[in-house]
Design an enzyme around this catalytic site. Sequence first.
Site, PDB file in Angstrom:
ATOM      1  N   PRO A   2     -22.356   5.503 -81.229  1.00  0.00           N
ATOM      2  CA  PRO A   2     -21.533   4.680 -80.334  1.00  0.00           C
ATOM      3  C   PRO A   2     -20.152   5.309 -80.140  1.00  0.00           C
ATOM      4  O   PRO A   2     -19.641   5.975 -81.023  1.00  0.00           O
ATOM      5  CB  PRO A   2     -21.418   3.346 -81.070  1.00  0.00           C
ATOM      6  CG  PRO A   2     -21.684   3.663 -82.499  1.00  0.00           C
ATOM      7  CD  PRO A   2     -22.601   4.856 -82.522  1.00  0.00           C
ATOM      8  N   GLU A   3     -19.573   5.105 -78.989  1.00  0.00           N
ATOM      9  CA  GLU A   3     -18.217   5.575 -78.709  1.00  0.00           C
ATOM     10  C   GLU A   3     -17.229   4.450 -79.034  1.00  0.00           C
ATOM     11  O   GLU A   3     -17.608   3.299 -79.200  1.00  0.00           O
ATOM     12  CB  GLU A   3     -18.101   5.979 -77.240  1.00  0.00           C
ATOM     13  CG  GLU A   3     -18.943   7.197 -76.871  1.00  0.00           C
ATOM     14  CD  GLU A   3     -18.226   8.526 -77.136  1.00  0.00           C
ATOM     15  OE1 GLU A   3     -17.051   8.504 -77.541  1.00  0.00           O
ATOM     16  OE2 GLU A   3     -18.861   9.569 -76.946  1.00  0.00           O
TER      17      GLU A   3
END
Length: 301
Positions: A2-3
Site C-alpha cells: 500500500p502507498e
Amino acid sequence: MPELPEVEVVRRGLAEHVVGRKVAAAEVLHLRAVRRHLAGPADVIGRLTGRTLTAARRRGKYLWLELDSDEALLAHLGMSGQLLVCDPATPPQKHLRVLLSFADGGPQLRFVDQRTFGGVSVEPLVEGVPATGGGAGGVATRTELVPAPVAHIARDPMDPAFDAAAVVRALRARRTAVKRALLDQSLVSGIGNIYADEALWLAKLHGNRPTASVTRKAGLEVLAKASEVMAAALEQGGTSFDALYVNVNGNSGYFERSLNVYGQEDRPCRRCGTPIVREPFMNRSSYSCPRCQPPPRTPHP
Ligand SMILES: [Zn+2]
C-alpha cells in the site's frame, strides 16, 4: 504494497472505529502473523488484553495503535495485510490471522493477510528522529514517541512537522540519484515508486539526476509535488471505506484516472506530447518524459 494515502485512509478508519475502546480478548490464529514479536503469541495476547486503544498513528507507511500502557500495536501490512473492522457475527475470513474483541461487544478488529508477509507486534514507544528528517546538523526539535521499529523512519511530506528545507539540505548532501533519495525512508518517508515518478514529472526532474546537481528550489518543488499528489489521492480515497469496513486494499480509482506518468509507457506526455519512456529501476520501473525530464548526461553511477 500500500502507498501512504491508502495507509492514511486506514488510519482514519481506525481512529474513528476502534480508538477509545478497551480490548476484551486477543486471539492469534496464525503464528507467522506475530513472528516479529519475539516474545511469542502469549506475550502479544497478554500485552493487549484489558488495554484501551488511545490513538491511531502513522509515519510514512507505518501504522500503529497506541495502548494505555506506553506501548503500541504496530501493524505490518506487508504485501496483502488488511485491517478490517467487522461485526462479531461476521464469519471468520479465510486468512484471518489476529482478532481483537472489545469490552463493549461492538465491532471487532481483524488482521487478515492472504500471503502472511505482514503481521502485528506490540512495541515499546521510543523517541523518533527529530523533525529535521535525520539530516546531520539539524536542530533536534519536536521529537515524538513512536514504536521502536519506526525510530529511524523520517517524517513524511504530509506530516505537519515535516521540515522540507532541512530534508532538501540533507538530500543535496547525499551522493546518490534523486529518485533513490526520495525512496530513502531515513531521509523522507512515505514516498513510494508511484508517487516518486509522479512528483519528478511534475517538478520536471529526471530521477537519475545526481542529488548534488539538484538546486534547492528544485528539491523543494519535488517534495511539494509529492505532498500534493498524495493529498489528491487521499482526497479521492478517503471516502472509499464504509462505516464498518476498513480495507487497506480499497481502490480509490485514483490510479486509473489521475496518473500522469507512472505506467504510461508510450502514451503522450500530458504536457508536451512526447511518448513516456519506461526504464528499469531497482527491479521495478521508472517512467518519465524524455523531453520534460531530460536525463542527466552523467547520471549518478
Ligand atoms: Zn513532456
